[in-house]
Write a protein that holds these residues in place. Structure first.
Motif, PDB file in Angstrom:
ATOM      1  N   VAL A 196       4.030  -6.547 -57.411  1.00  0.00           N
ATOM      2  CA  VAL A 196       4.596  -7.813 -57.886  1.00  0.00           C
ATOM      3  C   VAL A 196       4.778  -8.786 -56.722  1.00  0.00           C
ATOM      4  O   VAL A 196       4.468  -9.984 -56.832  1.00  0.00           O
ATOM      5  CB  VAL A 196       5.935  -7.552 -58.604  1.00  0.00           C
ATOM      6  CG1 VAL A 196       6.691  -8.854 -58.817  1.00  0.00           C
ATOM      7  CG2 VAL A 196       5.685  -6.875 -59.932  1.00  0.00           C
ATOM      8  N   ILE A 197       5.275  -8.287 -55.590  1.00  0.00           N
ATOM      9  CA  ILE A 197       5.454  -9.149 -54.419  1.00  0.00           C
ATOM     10  C   ILE A 197       4.119  -9.724 -53.963  1.00  0.00           C
ATOM     11  O   ILE A 197       4.008 -10.918 -53.643  1.00  0.00           O
ATOM     12  CB  ILE A 197       6.129  -8.362 -53.285  1.00  0.00           C
ATOM     13  CG1 ILE A 197       7.568  -8.020 -53.669  1.00  0.00           C
ATOM     14  CG2 ILE A 197       6.123  -9.171 -51.988  1.00  0.00           C
ATOM     15  CD1 ILE A 197       8.271  -7.136 -52.669  1.00  0.00           C
ATOM     16  N   LEU A 198       3.085  -8.896 -53.937  1.00  0.00           N
ATOM     17  CA  LEU A 198       1.770  -9.369 -53.505  1.00  0.00           C
ATOM     18  C   LEU A 198       1.212 -10.420 -54.469  1.00  0.00           C
ATOM     19  O   LEU A 198       0.618 -11.419 -54.040  1.00  0.00           O
ATOM     20  CB  LEU A 198       0.804  -8.189 -53.397  1.00  0.00           C
ATOM     21  CG  LEU A 198       1.088  -7.191 -52.263  1.00  0.00           C
ATOM     22  CD1 LEU A 198       0.093  -6.037 -52.318  1.00  0.00           C
ATOM     23  CD2 LEU A 198       1.027  -7.876 -50.910  1.00  0.00           C
ATOM     24  N   ILE A 199       1.404 -10.223 -55.770  1.00  0.00           N
ATOM     25  CA  ILE A 199       0.903 -11.199 -56.747  1.00  0.00           C
ATOM     26  C   ILE A 199       1.596 -12.543 -56.557  1.00  0.00           C
ATOM     27  O   ILE A 199       0.958 -13.603 -56.530  1.00  0.00           O
ATOM     28  CB  ILE A 199       1.111 -10.667 -58.178  1.00  0.00           C
ATOM     29  CG1 ILE A 199       0.192  -9.476 -58.436  1.00  0.00           C
ATOM     30  CG2 ILE A 199       0.834 -11.766 -59.203  1.00  0.00           C
ATOM     31  CD1 ILE A 199       0.414  -8.816 -59.779  1.00  0.00           C
ATOM     32  N   TYR A 202       9.168 -15.728 -61.887  1.00  0.00           N
ATOM     33  CA  TYR A 202      10.361 -14.874 -61.829  1.00  0.00           C
ATOM     34  C   TYR A 202      10.458 -13.948 -63.050  1.00  0.00           C
ATOM     35  O   TYR A 202      10.522 -12.716 -62.894  1.00  0.00           O
ATOM     36  CB  TYR A 202      11.597 -15.739 -61.678  1.00  0.00           C
ATOM     37  CG  TYR A 202      12.893 -14.967 -61.581  1.00  0.00           C
ATOM     38  CD1 TYR A 202      13.134 -14.136 -60.483  1.00  0.00           C
ATOM     39  CD2 TYR A 202      13.870 -15.053 -62.554  1.00  0.00           C
ATOM     40  CE1 TYR A 202      14.318 -13.426 -60.379  1.00  0.00           C
ATOM     41  CE2 TYR A 202      15.051 -14.355 -62.459  1.00  0.00           C
ATOM     42  CZ  TYR A 202      15.263 -13.545 -61.375  1.00  0.00           C
ATOM     43  OH  TYR A 202      16.431 -12.842 -61.290  1.00  0.00           O
ATOM     44  N   PRO A 203      10.479 -14.476 -64.282  1.00  0.00           N
ATOM     45  CA  PRO A 203      10.478 -13.544 -65.423  1.00  0.00           C
ATOM     46  C   PRO A 203       9.191 -12.730 -65.523  1.00  0.00           C
ATOM     47  O   PRO A 203       9.217 -11.595 -65.999  1.00  0.00           O
ATOM     48  CB  PRO A 203      10.653 -14.473 -66.638  1.00  0.00           C
ATOM     49  CG  PRO A 203      10.213 -15.805 -66.185  1.00  0.00           C
ATOM     50  CD  PRO A 203      10.555 -15.879 -64.727  1.00  0.00           C
ATOM     51  N   PHE A 204       8.070 -13.297 -65.059  1.00  0.00           N
ATOM     52  CA  PHE A 204       6.822 -12.524 -65.047  1.00  0.00           C
ATOM     53  C   PHE A 204       6.953 -11.300 -64.143  1.00  0.00           C
ATOM     54  O   PHE A 204       6.490 -10.204 -64.497  1.00  0.00           O
ATOM     55  CB  PHE A 204       5.675 -13.412 -64.568  1.00  0.00           C
ATOM     56  CG  PHE A 204       4.421 -12.654 -64.245  1.00  0.00           C
ATOM     57  CD1 PHE A 204       3.576 -12.209 -65.248  1.00  0.00           C
ATOM     58  CD2 PHE A 204       4.079 -12.383 -62.915  1.00  0.00           C
ATOM     59  CE1 PHE A 204       2.415 -11.499 -64.944  1.00  0.00           C
ATOM     60  CE2 PHE A 204       2.931 -11.689 -62.599  1.00  0.00           C
ATOM     61  CZ  PHE A 204       2.092 -11.242 -63.619  1.00  0.00           C
ATOM     62  N   SER A 205       7.600 -11.444 -62.989  1.00  0.00           N
ATOM     63  CA  SER A 205       7.774 -10.321 -62.075  1.00  0.00           C
ATOM     64  C   SER A 205       8.639  -9.233 -62.696  1.00  0.00           C
ATOM     65  O   SER A 205       8.313  -8.041 -62.637  1.00  0.00           O
ATOM     66  CB  SER A 205       8.404 -10.811 -60.768  1.00  0.00           C
ATOM     67  OG  SER A 205       7.603 -11.796 -60.152  1.00  0.00           O
ATOM     68  N   LEU A 206       9.744  -9.631 -63.328  1.00  0.00           N
ATOM     69  CA  LEU A 206      10.614  -8.655 -63.965  1.00  0.00           C
ATOM     70  C   LEU A 206       9.891  -7.923 -65.092  1.00  0.00           C
ATOM     71  O   LEU A 206       9.990  -6.695 -65.222  1.00  0.00           O
ATOM     72  CB  LEU A 206      11.866  -9.343 -64.502  1.00  0.00           C
ATOM     73  CG  LEU A 206      12.805  -9.977 -63.472  1.00  0.00           C
ATOM     74  CD1 LEU A 206      13.958 -10.677 -64.172  1.00  0.00           C
ATOM     75  CD2 LEU A 206      13.331  -8.925 -62.521  1.00  0.00           C
ATOM     76  N   GLY A 207       9.160  -8.692 -65.906  1.00  0.00           N
ATOM     77  CA  GLY A 207       8.442  -8.067 -67.014  1.00  0.00           C
ATOM     78  C   GLY A 207       7.350  -7.121 -66.546  1.00  0.00           C
ATOM     79  O   GLY A 207       7.163  -6.037 -67.116  1.00  0.00           O
ATOM     80  N   LEU A 208       6.632  -7.506 -65.495  1.00  0.00           N
ATOM     81  CA  LEU A 208       5.553  -6.657 -64.994  1.00  0.00           C
ATOM     82  C   LEU A 208       6.103  -5.364 -64.398  1.00  0.00           C
ATOM     83  O   LEU A 208       5.528  -4.277 -64.612  1.00  0.00           O
ATOM     84  CB  LEU A 208       4.733  -7.416 -63.957  1.00  0.00           C
ATOM     85  CG  LEU A 208       3.510  -6.681 -63.385  1.00  0.00           C
ATOM     86  CD1 LEU A 208       2.550  -6.296 -64.494  1.00  0.00           C
ATOM     87  CD2 LEU A 208       2.808  -7.544 -62.341  1.00  0.00           C
ATOM     88  N   VAL A 209       7.207  -5.457 -63.664  1.00  0.00           N
ATOM     89  CA  VAL A 209       7.811  -4.241 -63.113  1.00  0.00           C
ATOM     90  C   VAL A 209       8.290  -3.322 -64.232  1.00  0.00           C
ATOM     91  O   VAL A 209       8.111  -2.093 -64.177  1.00  0.00           O
ATOM     92  CB  VAL A 209       8.968  -4.610 -62.167  1.00  0.00           C
ATOM     93  CG1 VAL A 209       9.774  -3.370 -61.787  1.00  0.00           C
ATOM     94  CG2 VAL A 209       8.440  -5.280 -60.921  1.00  0.00           C
ATOM     95  N   TYR A 210       8.881  -3.891 -65.264  1.00  0.00           N
ATOM     96  CA  TYR A 210       9.347  -3.083 -66.397  1.00  0.00           C
ATOM     97  C   TYR A 210       8.184  -2.387 -67.088  1.00  0.00           C
ATOM     98  O   TYR A 210       8.264  -1.188 -67.414  1.00  0.00           O
ATOM     99  CB  TYR A 210      10.101  -3.973 -67.387  1.00  0.00           C
ATOM    100  CG  TYR A 210      10.610  -3.223 -68.595  1.00  0.00           C
ATOM    101  CD1 TYR A 210      11.807  -2.518 -68.529  1.00  0.00           C
ATOM    102  CD2 TYR A 210       9.886  -3.212 -69.789  1.00  0.00           C
ATOM    103  CE1 TYR A 210      12.283  -1.823 -69.626  1.00  0.00           C
ATOM    104  CE2 TYR A 210      10.351  -2.515 -70.885  1.00  0.00           C
ATOM    105  CZ  TYR A 210      11.542  -1.816 -70.814  1.00  0.00           C
ATOM    106  OH  TYR A 210      11.996  -1.120 -71.902  1.00  0.00           O
TER     107      TYR A 210
END
Length: 211
Positions: free
Chosen positions: A164-167, A194-202
């Protein structure tokens, strides 16, 4: 035709109106450059009295800040773990939602203050502060984290977070590398990350079992 029109019977009022408009436009452009009515910048009107002492003071303050961060780092981690265990919320989401509001609030407030002045120089300071925060959080901190994992032989179970950090770095780095101005629509992309990062990690953690 414009010159002929200005030389007619109504040339005086029309010329004065044009000159007044030009004067107002010039004053507005000077204000954007950060110049005051006296021709000096409010923030740069005086010279630095003792550059050597200011440099030493800045270095000491940086060392003091690093010492304070090191002293409170372990209690902060324990607090996050205890809160996560008490509420049943994964510690990663607490770190991604609650902690940024506390740790990055000062940067957000100072960036808003600089941007509210609507000057070119203060806007440049805002972008410099944001770029510095991105560099510290996503490059230096990530490098230190990876070095600790490698040197101490820790188990690697952070693939989704690092992805997620790299994306985010690639998307925002692409804007920063190929643009010198940032239209309003670019902020919506940054907010949506921001919500994309949370959703992708989940999804990666709980659907695909990366962690």
């Amino acid at each position: 035709m414009g010159a002929a029109g200005l030389s007619g019977p109504d040339a005086g009022p029309r010329t004065m109106k044009y000159l007044d408009h030009f004067h107002v436009q010039t004053k507005r452009e000077h204000a954007l450059l950060g110049d005051t009515e006296n021709g000096e910048n409010d923030e740069e009107s005086g010279e630095v009295a003792d550059p050597k002492w200011i440099t030493i003071k800045a270095a000491l303050l940086l060392l003091l800040g690093a010492a304070i961060a090191a002293a409170f780092a372990d209690p902060l981690v324990d607090t996050v773990n205890n809160f996560s265990a008490a509420t049943g919320i994964p510690s990663f989401f607490i770190s991604f939602i609650a902690l940024p509001l506390a740790t990055n609030s000062s940067e957000a407030v100072s960036a808003i203050i600089f941007a509210s002045r609507k000057k070119i120089r203060t806007a440049s300071l805002t972008f410099s502060e944001l770029c510095g925060g991105v560099t510290m959080n996503n490059i230096l901190c990530l490098s230190v984290f990876l070095a600790i994992v490698y040197l101490r032989g820790l188990t690697w179970n952070f693939s989704s977070e690092v992805l997620v950090i790299l994306i985010v770095c690639l998307v925002m780095g692409g804007f920063a590398s190929f643009r010198t101005t940032y239209p309003l629509w670019t902020c919506f992309i940054a907010y949506l990350l921001y919500p994309f990062s949370l959703g992708l990690v989940y999804i990666l953690d709980y659907w695909f079992g990366w962690s």
